[in-house]
Structure formats: C-alpha cells, structure tokens
Scaffold this motif. Structure first.
Motif, PDB file in Angstrom:
ATOM      1  N   LEU A  59       0.869  -1.181   0.000  1.00 48.10           N
ATOM      2  CA  LEU A  59       0.000   0.000   0.000  1.00 48.10           C
ATOM      3  C   LEU A  59       0.903   1.227   0.000  1.00 48.10           C
ATOM      4  CD1 LEU A  59      -3.143   0.476   0.497  1.00 48.10           C
ATOM      5  CD2 LEU A  59      -2.535   0.744   2.881  1.00 48.10           C
ATOM      6  N   SER A  60       0.541   2.241  -0.760  1.00 45.14           N
ATOM      7  CA  SER A  60       1.332   3.466  -0.695  1.00 45.14           C
ATOM      8  C   SER A  60       0.416   4.686  -0.644  1.00 45.14           C
ATOM      9  CB  SER A  60       2.290   3.583  -1.884  1.00 45.14           C
ATOM     10  OG  SER A  60       1.568   3.797  -3.085  1.00 45.14           O
ATOM     11  N   LEU A  61       0.950   5.735  -0.047  1.00 45.24           N
ATOM     12  CA  LEU A  61       0.260   7.027   0.034  1.00 45.24           C
ATOM     13  C   LEU A  61       1.140   8.053  -0.657  1.00 45.24           C
ATOM     14  CD1 LEU A  61      -2.065   8.790   1.285  1.00 45.24           C
ATOM     15  CD2 LEU A  61      -0.481   9.221   3.191  1.00 45.24           C
ATOM     16  N   GLN A  62       0.594   8.698  -1.638  1.00 45.06           N
ATOM     17  CA  GLN A  62       1.311   9.755  -2.332  1.00 45.06           C
ATOM     18  C   GLN A  62       0.692  11.094  -1.957  1.00 45.06           C
ATOM     19  OE1 GLN A  62       1.208   8.822  -6.510  1.00 45.06           O
ATOM     20  NE2 GLN A  62       2.146   6.807  -6.230  1.00 45.06           N
ATOM     21  N   ILE A  63       1.547  12.013  -1.543  1.00 43.88           N
ATOM     22  CA  ILE A  63       1.105  13.367  -1.202  1.00 43.88           C
ATOM     23  C   ILE A  63       1.735  14.319  -2.206  1.00 43.88           C
ATOM     24  CG2 ILE A  63       0.972  15.144   0.580  1.00 43.88           C
ATOM     25  CD1 ILE A  63       1.503  12.957   2.662  1.00 43.88           C
TER      26      ILE A  63
END
Lengths: 111, 113
Positions: free
Chosen positions: A73-77
C-alpha cells in the motif's frame, strides 16, 4: 522522496516535492485499508481509504495505491506542505471490527 | 466540532492508584474502541464494544477494564496503574462493522508518578 516499507520510519522531503509513503501489510485476506495522519499530541486523523476491489483512489492532494499481489500500500502526497509534517500510519481491516496498524512513518518537511 | 471527545487531555496519577479515563461521542456510532499508544509506536487495541457486547484482546492486562453505560459514553478503568501504563490512551468509534473508517479522539496522556 520515498520511504521503503516499514524499515525506514523517517522520511524527509523538500517543501513542494511529492512524498511517497509505503506500507507492507500482513494479511492477504484484508479487504479494506486506511491511511491516518497523526500530528503531535493529537489522535490519528483519517486521510483516505481504499477497498480491496480497487487499486487506486484519489483525494485532495493524496492518492492511495494498492497492490494486492505483493501486499503493498502506498500514500502519495502531492506538493508537500509544512502542515503535512506528521506520522502516517496505514491500517488494514480483516474480520469485521478491528484494524491492525502498521509501524508508521514520520514525514518531515524541509523548508 | 469535536465528535469523539476524551477527558481529561492529561491525567496524572500515582503508582497503584485507580484511574478512569472517559470518552464520549456525538456520532451515534455502534462500535467504540480503546487503544494504548506509546511513544513512536502504533496504537495497540485494548478492547472494543459492539453496542453492549464487550470484546477483550487476548493480551490486554487484567488491570484494564472498560464500561459502556450507553451509546455515547465509554470508560477505561485502570485498577492499579504501573509505570509501564504511562501512555496515550485513544478512544475511537466506528458506525458499524465492516469497511468503514474509525474516528479517533485526541487522546488522554496518562502519567504515573
């Protein structure tokens, strides 16, 4: 800047750059995932969630990507701002009532 | 407006002296959770209520108990706090079982003298 799994608990990113925070989850049966942001002295704040039948979901300046094949899972900001400085937790849901939290990544924004 | 409210924000107690932390919610959610969070660690689930049904985690010490007198309120009782119980205690709610986010309060920071 990019963190690698749960082995790099700290990520420093230049203001204005994009941040990528990664999370390896544990249970292939997990069907729902959440990213939380926790600022110092506060409780975790919901950012974005994704169900297991999706591989991408976008919010305001944030995108979550789900790769079930490798349980990642990844979160890109996008365009990171000073207010983005916090600890970010991924959480997975399996069964009906409980979340299991990842270790967390501390994001520091460099002015 | 705060929807999950924890009182007090900071609590100091003496070693071995019982302490109660409180949580209230205005969301009318069925599920309420208590977590313990130590510095630089993820929240650790202690127990949760689905409506009036109490669910204890297997590794939650017997020293920790909880009460939920109605939908809106939930209490965490620590009968004989030890130094290792100093932590942030977080309350969270969820509308129903299943694929929905939990909503957290801002926690109570417990210190043990």
């Amino acid at each position: 800047g990019e963190s690698v799994g749960l082995h790099l608990p700290t990520l420093s990113v230049q203001e204005g750059d994009n941040s990528i925070i990664n999370c390896a989850y544990s249970n292939s049966a997990s069907d729902y995932f959440i990213w939380y942001k926790q600022e110092s002295g506060k409780g975790p704040q919901f950012i974005i969630d994704i169900r297991s039948n999706m591989d991408k979901r976008q919010g305001q300046r944030v995108t979550v990507l789900l790769n079930k094949t490798v349980k990642h899972l990844s979160l890109q900001i996008a365009a990171t701002q000073p207010g983005d400085s916090a600890v970010y937790f991924c959480a997975e849901n399996f069964g009906n009532e409980k979340l299991t939290f990842g270790t967390g990544t501390r994001l520091t924004i460099i002015p | 407006d705060a929807m999950v409210i924890q009182n007090p924000r900071y609590q100091v107690t003496q070693f071995g002296k019982p302490v109660t932390l409180s949580c209230s919610q205005t969301l009318n959610h069925n599920v309420m959770y208590w977590y313990q969070q130590k510095s630089s660690q993820a929240p650790k689930l202690l127990f949760h209520y689905y409506d009036k049904d109490f669910n204890n985690e297997a590794d939650t010490p017997d020293n920790f108990q909880s009460r939920r007198p109605n939908t809106s309120f939930c209490f965490l009782d620590i009968r004989s706090p030890g130094l290792g119980d100093a932590a942030m205690y977080l309350c969270a709610t969820r509308l129903e079982r299943g694929r929905q986010p939990q909503h957290f309060g801002d926690g109570t920071r417990l210190s043990i003298l």
